[in-house]
Design a protein around this motif. Structure first.
Motif, PDB file in Angstrom:
ATOM      1  N   UNK A 111      59.639  48.752  34.140  1.00 42.50           N
ATOM      2  CA  UNK A 111      59.134  47.761  34.280  1.00 42.50           C
ATOM      3  C   UNK A 111      58.355  47.102  34.825  1.00 42.50           C
ATOM      4  N   UNK A 112      58.904  46.804  35.613  1.00 41.71           N
ATOM      5  CA  UNK A 112      59.186  45.675  36.894  1.00 41.71           C
ATOM      6  C   UNK A 112      58.185  46.540  37.840  1.00 41.71           C
ATOM      7  N   UNK A 113      58.300  47.686  38.292  1.00 45.28           N
ATOM      8  CA  UNK A 113      58.164  48.564  38.992  1.00 45.28           C
ATOM      9  C   UNK A 113      56.186  48.555  38.453  1.00 45.28           C
ATOM     10  N   UNK A 114      55.815  48.342  37.266  1.00 43.50           N
ATOM     11  CA  UNK A 114      54.456  48.296  37.762  1.00 43.50           C
ATOM     12  C   UNK A 114      53.853  46.286  37.403  1.00 43.50           C
ATOM     13  N   UNK A 115      54.706  45.513  36.517  1.00 43.38           N
ATOM     14  CA  UNK A 115      54.334  43.865  36.141  1.00 43.38           C
ATOM     15  C   UNK A 115      54.640  43.728  37.427  1.00 43.38           C
ATOM     16  N   UNK A 116      55.267  43.454  38.614  1.00 45.41           N
ATOM     17  CA  UNK A 116      55.762  42.709  39.733  1.00 45.41           C
ATOM     18  C   UNK A 116      54.049  42.790  41.158  1.00 45.41           C
ATOM     19  N   UNK A 117      53.661  43.992  41.042  1.00 41.65           N
ATOM     20  CA  UNK A 117      52.603  43.995  42.269  1.00 41.65           C
ATOM     21  C   UNK A 117      51.399  43.645  40.833  1.00 41.65           C
ATOM     22  N   UNK A 118      51.289  44.474  39.810  1.00 43.35           N
ATOM     23  CA  UNK A 118      49.766  43.639  39.064  1.00 43.35           C
ATOM     24  C   UNK A 118      49.258  42.730  38.761  1.00 43.35           C
ATOM     25  N   UNK A 119      50.552  41.871  39.327  1.00 44.80           N
ATOM     26  CA  UNK A 119      50.970  39.739  38.616  1.00 44.80           C
ATOM     27  C   UNK A 119      50.146  39.239  40.014  1.00 44.80           C
ATOM     28  N   UNK A 120      50.797  40.746  40.650  1.00 44.00           N
ATOM     29  CA  UNK A 120      51.103  39.900  42.436  1.00 44.00           C
ATOM     30  C   UNK A 120      49.139  39.943  42.745  1.00 44.00           C
ATOM     31  N   UNK A 122      46.816  41.426  41.033  1.00 45.20           N
ATOM     32  CA  UNK A 122      45.789  39.838  40.595  1.00 45.20           C
ATOM     33  C   UNK A 122      45.452  38.545  40.623  1.00 45.20           C
ATOM     34  N   UNK A 123      46.494  38.378  40.892  1.00 45.18           N
ATOM     35  CA  UNK A 123      46.714  36.409  41.601  1.00 45.18           C
ATOM     36  C   UNK A 123      45.575  36.516  43.134  1.00 45.18           C
ATOM     37  N   UNK A 124      46.581  37.451  43.672  1.00 39.96           N
ATOM     38  CA  UNK A 124      45.815  37.742  45.570  1.00 39.96           C
ATOM     39  C   UNK A 124      44.991  37.444  45.176  1.00 39.96           C
ATOM     40  N   UNK A 125      43.925  38.979  44.258  1.00 40.96           N
ATOM     41  CA  UNK A 125      42.568  39.552  44.306  1.00 40.96           C
ATOM     42  C   UNK A 125      41.816  37.947  43.552  1.00 40.96           C
ATOM     43  N   UNK A 126      42.407  37.629  42.466  1.00 46.16           N
ATOM     44  CA  UNK A 126      41.082  37.080  41.875  1.00 46.16           C
ATOM     45  C   UNK A 126      41.122  35.269  42.840  1.00 46.16           C
ATOM     46  N   UNK A 127      42.716  34.769  43.423  1.00 48.87           N
ATOM     47  CA  UNK A 127      42.404  33.612  44.476  1.00 48.87           C
ATOM     48  C   UNK A 127      41.082  33.582  45.602  1.00 48.87           C
ATOM     49  N   UNK A 162      34.599  40.152  41.520  1.00 51.71           N
ATOM     50  CA  UNK A 162      35.302  38.537  40.958  1.00 51.71           C
ATOM     51  C   UNK A 162      36.253  39.293  39.381  1.00 51.71           C
ATOM     52  N   UNK A 163      35.842  40.258  38.751  1.00 50.55           N
ATOM     53  CA  UNK A 163      36.284  40.492  37.652  1.00 50.55           C
ATOM     54  C   UNK A 163      37.792  41.794  37.644  1.00 50.55           C
ATOM     55  N   UNK A 164      37.695  41.721  39.341  1.00 50.34           N
ATOM     56  CA  UNK A 164      38.481  42.808  39.690  1.00 50.34           C
ATOM     57  C   UNK A 164      40.487  42.160  39.290  1.00 50.34           C
ATOM     58  N   UNK A 165      40.862  40.817  39.389  1.00 47.07           N
ATOM     59  CA  UNK A 165      41.598  39.742  39.847  1.00 47.07           C
ATOM     60  C   UNK A 165      42.082  39.580  38.309  1.00 47.07           C
ATOM     61  N   UNK A 166      40.998  38.901  37.547  1.00 48.95           N
ATOM     62  CA  UNK A 166      41.516  38.778  36.390  1.00 48.95           C
ATOM     63  C   UNK A 166      41.911  40.030  34.728  1.00 48.95           C
ATOM     64  N   UNK A 167      40.740  41.006  35.540  1.00 42.39           N
ATOM     65  CA  UNK A 167      41.192  42.591  34.643  1.00 42.39           C
ATOM     66  C   UNK A 167      42.461  43.288  35.125  1.00 42.39           C
ATOM     67  N   UNK A 168      43.046  43.011  36.263  1.00 38.10           N
ATOM     68  CA  UNK A 168      43.975  43.568  36.295  1.00 38.10           C
ATOM     69  C   UNK A 168      45.499  42.416  35.846  1.00 38.10           C
TER      70      UNK A 168
END
Length: 186
Positions: A111-120, A122-127, A162-168
Protein backbone atom coordinates in the motif's frame (compact mmCIF):
# COMPACT_ATOMS: atom_id res chain seq x y z
CA UNK A 1 -13.21 -27.79 -27.26
CA UNK A 2 -10.50 -26.91 -24.77
CA UNK A 3 -10.95 -27.04 -21.05
CA UNK A 4 -10.18 -23.94 -19.08
CA UNK A 5 -8.29 -24.12 -15.84
CA UNK A 6 -9.73 -22.25 -12.90
CA UNK A 7 -7.59 -19.37 -11.69
CA UNK A 8 -6.70 -19.79 -8.01
CA UNK A 9 -8.36 -17.28 -5.71
CA UNK A 10 -6.21 -14.72 -3.97
CA UNK A 11 -6.87 -12.89 -0.73
CA UNK A 12 -8.28 -9.90 -2.59
CA UNK A 13 -10.47 -12.15 -4.76
CA UNK A 14 -12.17 -13.57 -1.68
CA UNK A 15 -12.51 -10.25 0.14
CA UNK A 16 -15.99 -8.79 0.35
CA UNK A 17 -16.80 -6.71 -2.70
CA UNK A 18 -17.01 -3.51 -0.63
CA UNK A 19 -13.34 -3.94 0.34
CA UNK A 20 -12.14 -5.06 -3.07
CA UNK A 21 -13.41 -2.40 -5.44
CA UNK A 22 -13.27 1.35 -5.37
CA UNK A 23 -16.72 2.95 -5.23
CA UNK A 24 -18.05 4.76 -8.30
CA UNK A 25 -17.41 8.21 -6.80
CA UNK A 26 -13.71 7.39 -6.43
CA UNK A 27 -13.47 6.09 -10.00
CA UNK A 28 -15.11 9.30 -11.27
CA UNK A 29 -12.70 11.41 -9.21
CA UNK A 30 -9.74 9.49 -10.64
CA UNK A 31 -10.94 10.15 -14.19
CA UNK A 32 -11.48 13.81 -13.35
CA UNK A 33 -7.82 14.02 -12.28
CA UNK A 34 -6.85 12.71 -15.69
CA UNK A 35 -9.19 15.06 -17.53
CA UNK A 36 -8.24 18.18 -15.54
CA UNK A 37 -4.71 18.02 -16.99
CA UNK A 38 -5.90 17.89 -20.60
CA UNK A 39 -6.80 21.59 -21.19
CA UNK A 40 -3.41 22.89 -19.98
CA UNK A 41 -1.68 20.21 -22.05
CA UNK A 42 -3.56 21.29 -25.17
CA UNK A 43 -2.74 24.94 -24.47
CA UNK A 44 0.96 24.07 -24.04
CA UNK A 45 0.92 22.03 -27.24
CA UNK A 46 -0.52 25.03 -29.10
CA UNK A 47 2.34 27.12 -27.70
CA UNK A 48 4.83 24.41 -28.69
CA UNK A 49 3.71 24.28 -32.31
CA UNK A 50 4.04 28.04 -32.62
CA UNK A 51 0.49 29.30 -32.09
CA UNK A 52 0.33 32.86 -30.78
CA UNK A 53 -0.99 32.31 -27.25
CA UNK A 54 -0.39 35.90 -26.16
CA UNK A 55 3.14 36.10 -24.78
CA UNK A 56 4.88 39.37 -25.63
CA UNK A 57 8.31 40.94 -25.20
CA UNK A 58 11.16 38.72 -24.05
CA UNK A 59 8.77 35.96 -23.01
CA UNK A 60 7.26 35.98 -26.49
CA UNK A 61 10.71 35.50 -27.99
CA UNK A 62 11.69 32.90 -25.41
CA UNK A 63 8.58 30.78 -26.00
CA UNK A 64 9.32 30.00 -29.65
CA UNK A 65 11.45 27.45 -31.44
CA UNK A 66 12.40 23.80 -31.13
CA UNK A 67 13.52 24.05 -27.50
CA UNK A 68 10.11 25.17 -26.30
CA UNK A 69 8.41 22.55 -28.49
CA UNK A 70 10.47 19.76 -26.87
CA UNK A 71 9.92 21.23 -23.41
CA UNK A 72 6.13 21.53 -23.69
CA UNK A 73 5.84 18.10 -25.28
CA UNK A 74 7.88 16.55 -22.44
CA UNK A 75 5.97 18.50 -19.76
CA UNK A 76 2.63 17.51 -21.26
CA UNK A 77 3.56 13.81 -21.54
CA UNK A 78 4.93 13.72 -17.97
CA UNK A 79 1.95 15.54 -16.44
CA UNK A 80 -0.54 13.40 -18.34
CA UNK A 81 1.30 10.21 -17.34
CA UNK A 82 1.32 11.33 -13.70
CA UNK A 83 -2.40 12.01 -13.88
CA UNK A 84 -2.98 8.56 -15.44
CA UNK A 85 -1.15 6.96 -12.50
CA UNK A 86 -3.95 8.27 -10.28
CA UNK A 87 -6.13 5.58 -11.84
CA UNK A 88 -3.98 3.04 -9.97
CA UNK A 89 -5.60 4.26 -6.76
CA UNK A 90 -8.96 2.88 -7.95
CA UNK A 91 -8.03 0.06 -10.34
CA UNK A 92 -6.83 -3.47 -9.59
CA UNK A 93 -3.40 -2.76 -11.10
CA UNK A 94 -2.82 -0.38 -8.19
CA UNK A 95 -3.08 -3.31 -5.79
CA UNK A 96 -1.56 -6.19 -7.73
CA UNK A 97 0.93 -6.22 -10.57
CA UNK A 98 -0.97 -7.30 -13.71
CA UNK A 99 -0.43 -10.99 -14.52
CA UNK A 100 1.06 -10.20 -17.93
CA UNK A 101 4.09 -8.45 -16.36
CA UNK A 102 7.04 -10.87 -16.53
CA UNK A 103 8.41 -12.12 -13.18
CA UNK A 104 6.21 -9.77 -11.11
CA UNK A 105 2.74 -10.57 -12.44
CA UNK A 106 0.21 -11.27 -9.71
CA UNK A 107 2.32 -9.95 -6.84
CA UNK A 108 0.68 -7.72 -4.27
CA UNK A 109 1.76 -4.07 -4.39
CA UNK A 110 2.52 -2.73 -0.91
CA UNK A 111 0.00 0.00 0.00
CA UNK A 112 2.78 2.51 0.75
CA UNK A 113 3.89 2.24 -2.89
CA UNK A 114 0.68 4.09 -3.79
CA UNK A 115 0.19 6.13 -0.63
CA UNK A 116 3.60 7.83 -0.41
CA UNK A 117 3.73 9.09 -4.02
CA UNK A 118 0.03 9.99 -3.85
CA UNK A 119 0.50 12.19 -0.78
CA UNK A 120 3.76 13.73 -2.02
CA UNK A 121 2.34 14.38 -5.49
CA UNK A 122 -0.97 15.73 -4.20
CA UNK A 123 0.75 18.12 -1.80
CA UNK A 124 3.29 19.23 -4.42
CA UNK A 125 0.72 19.88 -7.15
CA UNK A 126 -1.63 21.67 -4.73
CA UNK A 127 1.17 23.86 -3.38
CA UNK A 128 2.57 24.70 -6.80
CA UNK A 129 -0.81 25.55 -8.30
CA UNK A 130 -1.83 27.68 -5.32
CA UNK A 131 1.53 29.47 -5.24
CA UNK A 132 1.31 30.32 -8.94
CA UNK A 133 -2.34 31.34 -8.77
CA UNK A 134 -2.13 33.43 -5.60
CA UNK A 135 1.35 35.00 -5.71
CA UNK A 136 0.73 38.76 -6.11
CA UNK A 137 4.12 39.32 -7.78
CA UNK A 138 4.28 35.88 -9.40
CA UNK A 139 4.56 35.01 -13.07
CA UNK A 140 0.89 35.71 -13.76
CA UNK A 141 1.46 39.37 -12.77
CA UNK A 142 4.10 39.74 -15.50
CA UNK A 143 2.74 42.09 -18.23
CA UNK A 144 4.43 39.91 -20.87
CA UNK A 145 2.11 37.03 -19.94
CA UNK A 146 -1.04 36.66 -22.07
CA UNK A 147 -3.57 39.43 -21.41
CA UNK A 148 -7.16 40.00 -22.53
CA UNK A 149 -8.76 37.12 -24.43
CA UNK A 150 -5.47 35.21 -24.64
CA UNK A 151 -5.04 35.54 -20.87
CA UNK A 152 -8.61 34.37 -20.28
CA UNK A 153 -8.04 31.33 -22.50
CA UNK A 154 -4.80 30.51 -20.65
CA UNK A 155 -6.50 30.88 -17.24
CA UNK A 156 -9.47 28.73 -18.28
CA UNK A 157 -7.07 26.03 -19.52
CA UNK A 158 -4.98 26.07 -16.34
CA UNK A 159 -7.78 26.51 -13.77
CA UNK A 160 -8.69 22.78 -13.70
CA UNK A 161 -5.20 22.03 -12.37
CA UNK A 162 -6.35 23.55 -9.06
CA UNK A 163 -8.49 20.39 -8.64
CA UNK A 164 -5.73 17.92 -9.46
CA UNK A 165 -3.79 17.96 -6.18
CA UNK A 166 -6.78 17.94 -3.79
CA UNK A 167 -8.44 15.12 -5.77
CA UNK A 168 -5.24 13.05 -5.61
CA UNK A 169 -5.12 13.59 -1.83
CA UNK A 170 -8.77 12.52 -1.42
CA UNK A 171 -8.19 9.44 -3.60
CA UNK A 172 -4.99 8.57 -1.75
CA UNK A 173 -6.77 8.76 1.62
CA UNK A 174 -9.52 6.50 0.29
CA UNK A 175 -6.95 4.09 -1.20
CA UNK A 176 -5.15 3.91 2.17
CA UNK A 177 -8.40 3.26 4.02
CA UNK A 178 -9.57 0.67 1.48
CA UNK A 179 -6.25 -1.16 1.43
CA UNK A 180 -6.02 -1.24 5.24
CA UNK A 181 -9.62 -2.55 5.43
CA UNK A 182 -8.81 -5.24 2.85
CA UNK A 183 -5.84 -6.46 4.88
CA UNK A 184 -7.67 -6.33 8.22
CA UNK A 185 -8.90 -9.67 9.55
CA UNK A 186 -12.56 -10.27 8.73
Amino acid sequence: MTATRPIPATATDTAPKSRRHAPPWAVRCAWITVLCTVPSGLWRMALGVGADVGFTGELGEMYTGVDIMVYVLALTVVSQAAAMLTLGLVRPWGERVPRWVPSLGGRRIPPLAGIVPGVLGGVAVTGLCLALALAPDGPLANPEFPQGTAGLVMNVCYAPLLLWGPLVLVLTAHYARRRSAASAPA
